[in-house]
Design an enzyme around this catalytic site. Structure first.
Site, mmCIF file in Angstrom:
data_model
loop_
_atom_site.group_PDB
_atom_site.id
_atom_site.type_symbol
_atom_site.label_atom_id
_atom_site.label_comp_id
_atom_site.label_asym_id
_atom_site.label_seq_id
_atom_site.Cartn_x
_atom_site.Cartn_y
_atom_site.Cartn_z
ATOM 1 N N GLU A 168 0.831 -1.202 0.000
ATOM 2 C CA GLU A 168 0.000 0.000 0.000
ATOM 3 C C GLU A 168 0.868 1.256 0.000
ATOM 4 O O GLU A 168 1.970 1.258 0.550
ATOM 5 C CB GLU A 168 -0.905 -0.015 1.250
ATOM 6 C CG GLU A 168 -2.016 0.994 1.205
ATOM 7 C CD GLU A 168 -2.997 0.806 2.350
ATOM 8 O OE1 GLU A 168 -3.376 1.828 2.931
ATOM 9 O OE2 GLU A 168 -3.361 -0.351 2.634
ATOM 10 N N ALA A 169 0.355 2.297 -0.634
ATOM 11 C CA ALA A 169 1.009 3.618 -0.699
ATOM 12 C C ALA A 169 2.378 3.551 -1.380
ATOM 13 O O ALA A 169 3.253 4.361 -1.093
ATOM 14 C CB ALA A 169 1.119 4.246 0.689
ATOM 15 N N ARG A 170 2.545 2.582 -2.270
ATOM 16 C CA ARG A 170 3.795 2.389 -3.015
ATOM 17 C C ARG A 170 5.000 2.127 -2.106
ATOM 18 O O ARG A 170 6.144 2.396 -2.451
ATOM 19 C CB ARG A 170 4.059 3.566 -3.958
ATOM 20 C CG ARG A 170 2.909 3.748 -4.948
ATOM 21 C CD ARG A 170 3.218 4.669 -6.086
ATOM 22 N NE ARG A 170 4.400 4.347 -6.831
ATOM 23 C CZ ARG A 170 4.511 3.389 -7.760
ATOM 24 N NH1 ARG A 170 3.482 2.634 -8.042
ATOM 25 N NH2 ARG A 170 5.640 3.198 -8.413
ATOM 26 N N LEU A 171 4.743 1.567 -0.919
ATOM 27 C CA LEU A 171 5.804 1.195 0.012
ATOM 28 C C LEU A 171 6.144 -0.277 -0.218
ATOM 29 O O LEU A 171 6.057 -1.117 0.672
ATOM 30 C CB LEU A 171 5.355 1.453 1.459
ATOM 31 C CG LEU A 171 4.934 2.900 1.760
ATOM 32 C CD1 LEU A 171 4.408 3.023 3.179
ATOM 33 C CD2 LEU A 171 6.087 3.853 1.511
ATOM 34 N N HIS A 172 6.535 -0.575 -1.440
ATOM 35 C CA HIS A 172 6.735 -1.943 -1.894
ATOM 36 C C HIS A 172 7.868 -2.643 -1.146
ATOM 37 O O HIS A 172 8.750 -2.004 -0.579
ATOM 38 C CB HIS A 172 7.034 -1.973 -3.397
ATOM 39 C CG HIS A 172 6.073 -1.188 -4.209
ATOM 40 N ND1 HIS A 172 4.703 -1.352 -4.125
ATOM 41 C CD2 HIS A 172 6.268 -0.203 -5.124
ATOM 42 C CE1 HIS A 172 4.105 -0.527 -4.961
ATOM 43 N NE2 HIS A 172 5.030 0.187 -5.572
#
Length: 191
Positions: A168-172
């Site tokens: 989520e939120a590009r916190l890959h």
């Protein structure tokens, strides 16, 4: 899991259970002798501790690239799982025995197509190719279709394997395995 090949097996098994089409599809990136890149989709047809195997015409563009620059990158993207795996490494030819065995497992029409296609070369009309398939069909009528001498497998021996998981939120999450002295070193990458 600290073994990237075992982790790949686990992720691949999940992809086979969840992906609606071709969980074995992978992007193959090559570069020619001058470093110009080329990218296309191919299908994974085998993998083990020696590497990841795909099959193709050995007279096409990808083969020319691999002859000039025997390194490649692969990428699996499993959208339904929100995951991808990237593999980089040296490329070698699969053995004749492996290539023969896989070729024998293909559908007859696919076998005939391998004889009829001048892969990656210009084609004047679709009818020309269809006529060549018909010629191959007649040539091999009533007999097994042998593997063409210009067709076979390639193996990408992994030197780097990255496992990417969407968060989520590009916190890959990115796990990188690098081969060192026959073993693997694991690290993390910023997303």
């Amino acid at each position: 899991m600290d073994d990237p090949l075992a982790l790949f097996d686990a992720w691949y098994a999940e992809a086979k259970a969840s992906e609606p089409n071709d969980p074995n599809a992978m992007a193959l990136a090559t570069a020619d002798a001058r470093g110009r890149p080329s990218l296309r989709m191919v299908l994974l047809k085998g993998h083990d501790e020696r590497g990841f195997v795909f099959y193709t015409n050995r007279e096409g563009r990808k083969a020319a690239d691999l002859e000039a620059n025997p390194y490649a990158a692969l990428m699996f993207h499993w959208k339904s799982l929100r995951r991808q795996v990237r593999v980089e490494g040296a490329v070698s030819l699969a053995s004749d025995a492996e290539s023969d065995a896989y070729f024998a497992s293909r559908s007859r029409d696919s076998q005939l197509g391998a004889w009829a296609s001048d892969q990656s070369r210009p084609l004047d009309l679709r009818e020309t190719f269809e006529a060549r398939v018909a010629e191959a069909r007649a040539r091999f009528e009533g007999q097994d279709v042998p593997r063409p001498p210009h067709w076979g497998g390639y193996r990408v021996a992994p030197e780097r394997i990255e496992f990417w998981r969407d968060r989520e939120a590009r916190l890959h999450e990115r796990r990188l395995f690098t081969r060192v002295d026959g073993g693997w070193i694991e690290g993390l990458l910023y997303p």
